[in-house]
Design an enzyme around this catalytic site. Sequence first.
Site, PDB file in Angstrom:
ATOM      1  N   HIS A 121       0.996  -1.444   0.364  1.00 40.16           N
ATOM      2  CA  HIS A 121       0.075  -0.353  -0.257  1.00 40.16           C
ATOM      3  C   HIS A 121       1.024   0.986  -0.229  1.00 40.16           C
ATOM      4  O   HIS A 121       0.003   2.645  -0.404  1.00 40.16           O
ATOM      5  CB  HIS A 121      -0.794   0.008   1.322  1.00 40.16           C
ATOM      6  CG  HIS A 121      -2.217  -1.165   0.908  1.00 40.16           C
ATOM      7  ND1 HIS A 121      -3.566  -0.123   1.295  1.00 40.16           N
ATOM      8  CD2 HIS A 121      -2.468  -1.849   0.680  1.00 40.16           C
ATOM      9  CE1 HIS A 121      -3.826  -1.156   0.976  1.00 40.16           C
ATOM     10  NE2 HIS A 121      -3.368  -2.583   0.442  1.00 40.16           N
ATOM     11  N   HIS A 242      -0.917 -13.223  -1.221  1.00 39.02           N
ATOM     12  CA  HIS A 242      -2.530 -13.115  -0.413  1.00 39.02           C
ATOM     13  C   HIS A 242      -2.358 -14.445   0.264  1.00 39.02           C
ATOM     14  O   HIS A 242      -2.354 -15.235   0.558  1.00 39.02           O
ATOM     15  CB  HIS A 242      -3.050 -12.972  -1.584  1.00 39.02           C
ATOM     16  CG  HIS A 242      -3.811 -11.874  -1.724  1.00 39.02           C
ATOM     17  ND1 HIS A 242      -4.872 -11.337  -2.268  1.00 39.02           N
ATOM     18  CD2 HIS A 242      -3.076  -9.912  -0.997  1.00 39.02           C
ATOM     19  CE1 HIS A 242      -4.463 -10.042  -2.549  1.00 39.02           C
ATOM     20  NE2 HIS A 242      -3.983  -9.494  -1.840  1.00 39.02           N
TER      21      HIS A 242
END
Length: 327
Positions: A121, A242
């Site tokens: 991010h 992930h």
Amino acid sequence: MTTATTASLLETSLFRCDSSSSSFKFKLPAKTRLLPPVTGKHVVRTLRAWRIRCVSDDPGWRPDLVSSRRKMVVMLSTVQLLSHLVPPYGKAADIYPVMQNEIRKVVTKGKAAGVLRLVFHDAGTFELEDNSGGINGSIAYELERPENTGLKKSLKVLAKAKIKVDEIQPVSWADMISVAGSEAVSICGGPIIPVLLGRLDSTQPDPEGKLPPETLSASGLKECFKRKGFSTQELVALSGAHTIGSKGFGDPTVFDNAYYKILLEKPWTSASKMTSMVGLPSDHALVDDDECLRWVKRYAEDQDKFFEDFTNAYKKLVNSGAKWNKL
């Protein structure tokens, strides 16, 4: 700290000559180490390595070079100003293991996914066209944005480690986050990823709307990552992050290639409520695109290849848009 204050400190700490003396001579040790110009104590500590003695009776004394105590104070004060041109992180070989050690004290396997998400991010705002955004620590100013929900906890965890590291040698948030993400992967059994140091922090948030939305289709993802300088292969490799966390891809604390194996099973198509919640729409999209699917299958079959490609893509990610210290 102001130049005047620094000069005062230097005068008190370093000047021990008789007031009648009119000049000084420096003897600089061969291995004097320049420390970060963050606080006065760093500058004073550095300059204390210099030995100053009075030489008014020295036959070789030249009054045209150094004529007064005032000039010496000005000279020493200038050192602080010039030190800002020196990379503030010293030797990476010295501080890197300190960073790793302090990070591992606070980042557990259960916290690893959040720390790794912090990297994506912060760096994910990069845009190749105008070289904006990227890994610059600006995530610290962006924690209230909806897409960054939950990252405040991860940043607080790293802050504990950063305080300890900064006591030895100050580092930027961009460097701290980059190394922490690498350590998070390693802690969970993934590849060891060396990270360069020397990134500068931003003093303001990056523009909003630069992160890839979770609802993007495969074509949208490929276009988005292309604007950030990443290929389809790198997109699929980075998506493997992930494999840890709460997305439902195997053991949440083990970094392996289970992400790709489960993608191929498409559990979200099941009538079961539990399996239908596995992954994000952007994860599901990877197996609906022939180009992406080719890499999903490759990584499902070969974990070593996944580790190799993830390592390379991660290094590229944490260098994206970085502003570096220069001599």
